[in-house]
Design an enzyme around this catalytic site. Structure first.
Site, PDB file in Angstrom:
ATOM      1  N   SER A 192      97.283  31.199  38.835  1.00  0.00           N
ATOM      2  CA  SER A 192      97.153  30.036  37.967  1.00  0.00           C
ATOM      3  C   SER A 192      96.041  29.141  38.481  1.00  0.00           C
ATOM      4  O   SER A 192      95.571  29.292  39.606  1.00  0.00           O
ATOM      5  CB  SER A 192      98.470  29.252  37.953  1.00  0.00           C
ATOM      6  OG  SER A 192      98.618  28.584  39.189  1.00  0.00           O
ATOM      7  N   LYS A 193      95.669  28.184  37.636  1.00  0.00           N
ATOM      8  CA  LYS A 193      94.630  27.237  38.009  1.00  0.00           C
ATOM      9  C   LYS A 193      95.026  26.510  39.305  1.00  0.00           C
ATOM     10  O   LYS A 193      94.197  26.248  40.162  1.00  0.00           O
ATOM     11  CB  LYS A 193      94.431  26.225  36.877  1.00  0.00           C
ATOM     12  CG  LYS A 193      93.268  25.287  37.119  1.00  0.00           C
ATOM     13  CD  LYS A 193      93.105  24.327  35.987  1.00  0.00           C
ATOM     14  CE  LYS A 193      93.792  22.993  36.207  1.00  0.00           C
ATOM     15  NZ  LYS A 193      93.368  22.242  37.393  1.00  0.00           N
ATOM     16  N   ARG A 194      96.309  26.232  39.409  1.00  0.00           N
ATOM     17  CA  ARG A 194      96.782  25.524  40.602  1.00  0.00           C
ATOM     18  C   ARG A 194      96.541  26.324  41.890  1.00  0.00           C
ATOM     19  O   ARG A 194      96.230  25.765  42.925  1.00  0.00           O
ATOM     20  CB  ARG A 194      98.267  25.170  40.465  1.00  0.00           C
ATOM     21  CG  ARG A 194      98.453  23.688  40.135  1.00  0.00           C
ATOM     22  CD  ARG A 194      99.864  23.372  39.763  1.00  0.00           C
ATOM     23  NE  ARG A 194     100.177  23.900  38.449  1.00  0.00           N
ATOM     24  CZ  ARG A 194     101.215  24.696  38.179  1.00  0.00           C
ATOM     25  NH1 ARG A 194     102.046  25.069  39.116  1.00  0.00           N
ATOM     26  NH2 ARG A 194     101.420  25.113  36.949  1.00  0.00           N
ATOM     27  N   GLY A 242      94.076  28.267  42.386  1.00  0.00           N
ATOM     28  CA  GLY A 242      92.660  28.096  42.684  1.00  0.00           C
ATOM     29  C   GLY A 242      92.425  26.778  43.406  1.00  0.00           C
ATOM     30  O   GLY A 242      91.747  26.727  44.435  1.00  0.00           O
TER      31      GLY A 242
END
Ligand code: GLU
Length: 516
Positions: free
Chosen positions: A271-273, A275
């Site tokens: 997920s973006k998190r 990253g």
């Protein structure tokens, strides 16, 4: 019921994103696989914007998706921007088309009107809640207790409709049917409809839900293959039943559900998190959230080449059966096959991603890199002729992993050092070395051609004459020319600095206190 597609049509595939935010690398991989398949079969690649859920609509997200596809070089043949004969390509502009299909399904007895209010739905969920079934669905065991055209007498339904009573259209999911199909990646997949609910097809505001719109559009746009993320697999039985109930069984596309891209440790979807937490991008390109103003960097901004990004993505879940990892865009089109896409999720490895970029910079023709380099130099207010830039890149590109490294490895060609690591020189310094550097300008001036070979010869023979080891003189020369212990081979640096600048930099050093 087994669903088997007919395969004698021109290949048409689509990427159908909802414009809700940044484009995750999993999304770009879906685009890439669609694109490669289309090119390989000389088919069409369609971009369709699925924006029927107005509550999730995010301004700017569509333009962003279009820009991402352009950056990746994966441009569609038909899209809202390009048009095409199956348009419009934005579902919000197709709103009027969907209702008739929902009504047709009601007429045929495959769907029904439901008049339940939000409160009624709530109390149903409470009433039917059991420990085994904590969130009961609207389906075969609850629909008979609800207010819909299956339970209300026909006359009353008519009256309700005439009065304009708020209602939705729900799909009548068969109670105990087997739905099976062959997924190009997973092989035969079977579902029993027993666990599936009566999904809303048409909302109270007349807008279709994703399920209705996706099937209607895939049909109207003559899509032959649907390649999408595996999170859509549970929706596929409903979609297949819709194809069949709408009378289009013979035109059902072939499906392939792509595996997830997993966190580096393999535990769950990337997920973006992750990253943000681990310090790498997850989006293809920078995304600015219009609500919060939050900026999330993308692979483009940190300095990935689109070709390297695509190559890396292609290999996240696919290989050609050999150890080969670097594929040109043409090779990818030729070699890619959906059947070789792995069933299991692919772990994302940022170090490996960077390795691809490094290989592309290293192997790439400096001419290909030139525009990127010039853009960086422009930001630094540096102007230089192309030939010199090409020579510099030939020298340094193998040391670069991300595009900004082009600058990190070359800035000393454009600006004189402002600081010098004199300490490293002084560690092994003496009067003989001092004398050597005093005589070096004359030795360098005398070379016939200012090339690495002749410079090295002149340097070594001067050292020999002075009874010094050339090896111990190279580091001081490097520091004199670039300021520190870095950079490509030192005589190559001198060549590219040119005679005048090299001599100038040595002369500057000769003014240091320990040179006198
Ligand atoms: N609109 C869906 C999405 O946002 C498309 C899924 C599909 O390809 O059917 O991913």
């Amino acid at each position: 019921m087994y669903f088997c597609p007919l395969m004698d049509k021109k290949v048409r595939v689509r990427f159908a994103p909802s414009p809700t935010g940044g484009l995750h690398l999993g999304g770009v991989r879906t685009v890439l696989y669609n694109y490669l398949f289309a090119r390989q079969h000389r088919g069409d690649f369609v971009l369709r914007i699925e924006d029927t859920d107005q509550t999730r609509y995010v301004p700017g997200a569509e333009e962003y998706i279009v820009d991402c596809l352009q950056w990746c070089g994966l441009e569609p043949d038909e899209s809202p921007q390009k048009g095409g004969k199956y348009g419009p390509y934005r579902q919000s502009e197709r709103k009027e088309m969907y209702k008739q299909y929902a009504e047709y399904l009601v007429k045929k007895g495959f769907a029904y009107y439901a008049f339940d209010t939000p409160e009624e739905l709530d109390s149903m969920r409470k009433e039917f809640k059991t420990p085994e079934d904590p969130s009961p669905q609207y389906g075969h065991h609850t629909r008979i207790k609800m207010r819909n055209s299956l339970t209300i007498p026909e006359k009353e339904v008519k009256e309700l409709m005439e009065k304009g009573t708020t209602h939705v259209i729900r799909f009548l999911m068969p109670e105990n049917d087997e739905v099976s199909f062959t997924d190009m990646i997973r092989g035969e997949v079977k579902f029993n409809t027993h666990t599936l609910d009566d999904k809303v097809l048409l909302k109270a505001d007349g807008m279709p839900t994703y399920h209705l719109a996706v099937v209607v559009d895939d049909h109207l746009m003559q899509i032959t293959h649907i390649f999408r993320g595996e999170e859509w697999l549970p929706s596929t039985p409903l979609h297949l039943l819709l194809w069949e109930r709408l009378g289009w069984k013979d035109e059902i596309p072939q499906y392939a559900h792509l595996p997830l891209i997993l966190k580096p440790d393999g535990k769950g979807k990337l997920s973006k998190r992750d990253g943000d937490r681990l310090g790498f991008p997850v989006y293809a390109m920078q995304w600015t959230d219009p609500k919060t103003g939050e900026v999330t960097k993308g692979f483009r901004e940190i300095g990935f080449l689109p070709e390297a990004f695509n190559n890396m993505l292609a290999l996240l879940g696919w290989n050609d059966g050999t150890e080969k990892e670097i594929f040109s865009p043409e090779e990818l089109v030729e070699k890619f096959s959906m059947e070789r896409v792995h069933k299991g999720g692919a772990k994302f490895n940022f170090e490996k991603a960077k390795w691809f970029n490094h290989e592309y910079i290293k192997r790439g023709d400096s001419r290909m890199l030139l525009p990127y380099f010039k853009k960086i130099l422009q930001e630094k207010n540096v102007q230089e002729n192309d030939d010199r830039l090409l020579s510099i890149m030939d020298l340094i590109k193998e040391r670069c992993t991300l595009l900004p490294d082009l600058w990190e490895n070359s800035f000393f060609f454009f600006q004189r050092p402002t600081e010098y690591d004199k300490e490293s020189i002084l560690k092994k310094w003496d009067a003989d070395k001092k004398q050597f550097f005093k005589e070096l300008p004359a030795a360098f001036s005398a070379v016939e051609s200012f090339t690495p070979g002749s410079l090295e010869d002149a340097f070594k023979s001067l050292a020999e004459r002075k009874n010094l080891k050339a090896g111990g003189l190279m580091l001081p020369l490097r520091i004199i020319l670039v300021g520190g212990k870095f950079g490509p081979p030192v005589f190559h640096i001198a060549e590219l600095l040119g005679k005048q600048e090299t001599l100038e930099r040595i002369k500057i050093a000769l003014r240091w206190e320990f040179m006198n």
